[in-house]
Write a protein that holds these residues in place. Sequence first.
Motif, PDB file in Angstrom:
ATOM      1  N   ASP A   1     -25.974  47.117  -6.351  1.00 23.60           N
ATOM      2  CA  ASP A   1     -25.352  46.887  -5.051  1.00 23.60           C
ATOM      3  C   ASP A   1     -24.956  48.213  -4.405  1.00 23.60           C
ATOM      4  O   ASP A   1     -24.661  49.193  -5.113  1.00 23.60           O
ATOM      5  CB  ASP A   1     -24.094  46.026  -5.197  1.00 23.60           C
ATOM      6  N   PRO A   2     -24.904  48.279  -3.080  1.00 24.16           N
ATOM      7  CA  PRO A   2     -24.462  49.504  -2.419  1.00 24.16           C
ATOM      8  C   PRO A   2     -22.964  49.723  -2.612  1.00 24.16           C
ATOM      9  O   PRO A   2     -22.202  48.766  -2.826  1.00 24.16           O
ATOM     10  CB  PRO A   2     -24.790  49.262  -0.947  1.00 24.16           C
ATOM     11  N   GLU A   3     -22.557  50.981  -2.535  1.00 26.67           N
ATOM     12  CA  GLU A   3     -21.126  51.282  -2.567  1.00 26.67           C
ATOM     13  C   GLU A   3     -20.471  50.758  -1.296  1.00 26.67           C
ATOM     14  O   GLU A   3     -21.085  50.715  -0.229  1.00 26.67           O
ATOM     15  CB  GLU A   3     -20.891  52.786  -2.689  1.00 26.67           C
ATOM     16  N   ILE A   4     -19.199  50.348  -1.427  1.00 28.88           N
ATOM     17  CA  ILE A   4     -18.449  49.819  -0.290  1.00 28.88           C
ATOM     18  C   ILE A   4     -17.332  50.804   0.049  1.00 28.88           C
ATOM     19  O   ILE A   4     -16.429  51.014  -0.760  1.00 28.88           O
ATOM     20  CB  ILE A   4     -17.855  48.442  -0.635  1.00 28.88           C
ATOM     21  N   PRO A   5     -17.380  51.417   1.213  1.00 26.16           N
ATOM     22  CA  PRO A   5     -16.326  52.367   1.575  1.00 26.16           C
ATOM     23  C   PRO A   5     -14.966  51.672   1.691  1.00 26.16           C
ATOM     24  O   PRO A   5     -14.871  50.537   2.171  1.00 26.16           O
ATOM     25  CB  PRO A   5     -16.781  52.892   2.945  1.00 26.16           C
ATOM     26  N   LEU A   6     -13.948  52.344   1.204  1.00 31.12           N
ATOM     27  CA  LEU A   6     -12.566  51.883   1.345  1.00 31.12           C
ATOM     28  C   LEU A   6     -11.797  52.972   2.092  1.00 31.12           C
ATOM     29  O   LEU A   6     -11.132  53.809   1.470  1.00 31.12           O
ATOM     30  CB  LEU A   6     -11.940  51.621  -0.024  1.00 31.12           C
ATOM     31  N   PRO A   7     -11.878  52.989   3.404  1.00 30.64           N
ATOM     32  CA  PRO A   7     -11.269  54.084   4.175  1.00 30.64           C
ATOM     33  C   PRO A   7      -9.772  54.253   3.919  1.00 30.64           C
ATOM     34  O   PRO A   7      -9.256  55.372   3.945  1.00 30.64           O
ATOM     35  CB  PRO A   7     -11.541  53.674   5.629  1.00 30.64           C
TER      36      PRO A   7
END
Length: 315
Positions: free
Chosen positions: A293-299
Amino acid sequence: MAARETTNARTLTIALAQYAQLELSDPSAFDHFCQSVRSICEASARDGKKIDLLAFPEMHLFGTGTAGEDEANQAQLDAAVDIPQSNGGETEFIADSLPARCAELAKELGIWLIPGTFCERNPEGGIYNTAAVFSPSGELSGSYRKICPWRPYERYTPGDSFTVIDIPGKGRLGLTVCYDAWFPELSRQVAWLGADIIVNLVRTTTPDRRQELVLARATAITNQVFVASVNAAAPQGVGQSLLVDPEGEILHDSEGSDEELLIDTIDLDAVSRVRRIGTAGSNRLWEQFRPDDPEIPLPLYEGHIKPLRWQPQQH
């Protein structure tokens, strides 16, 4: 809770002492504490339940009664102790210090003891609100400084790290303190570090204890861990302690704000079973993200959810 699938259960008999806070001004307070601990262990043994782990509420040994905010803060500053760092070997306690005496008591009774939290001296000034776990061999197995003091009312210095402790032959225990439970990121981190049970030490005096009971169950459900939330009894606290299983079911809860002892034997293998089978046979939260799965940004955190790192650490 899913049915047992193994005869080699990692059972842990846990006792949550919803007791009233003891006063710093009382010179016999620690003797009273020792008497309480011994009585709990002796009574439980007579009932055929040897306690493995005994936990008391936040600041159980550091009560300041009806003192005003400034006076109470000064009393806790004056009573603050030094807590040695745990390195997995023999702990070097300051002779006759409060931590040393708690360690001796744990060894005497052969239990894992969490005597509430300590006012721990900060060398740079101020104090930490620190939970400590003492082993049956009389060592300090680990300590945790409360990360989220209840601001603006609490003046404790925030901690900046997490603690998960191995209980040989049983499992892993994680610590949080009171208001920490309102921040799901903290419990998620403790669960990710491999905790089978999160013990939340509490001294809630306010009407929001009702919401905290919901949070305890939600923490158990969203992390698939046991949660033990032990609050102080009246007059300092509002009680309502509880023990929750990895599917959010209440195993044991108190009837109100009076002093009460909650004892239950839990099977820590339930954590791995629920994660494997799914909550209510349906939800496998720790398998949500797959390696490709792609990484999910957590701003908010200037970070990411990395699928390769999602599952909890093994033990």
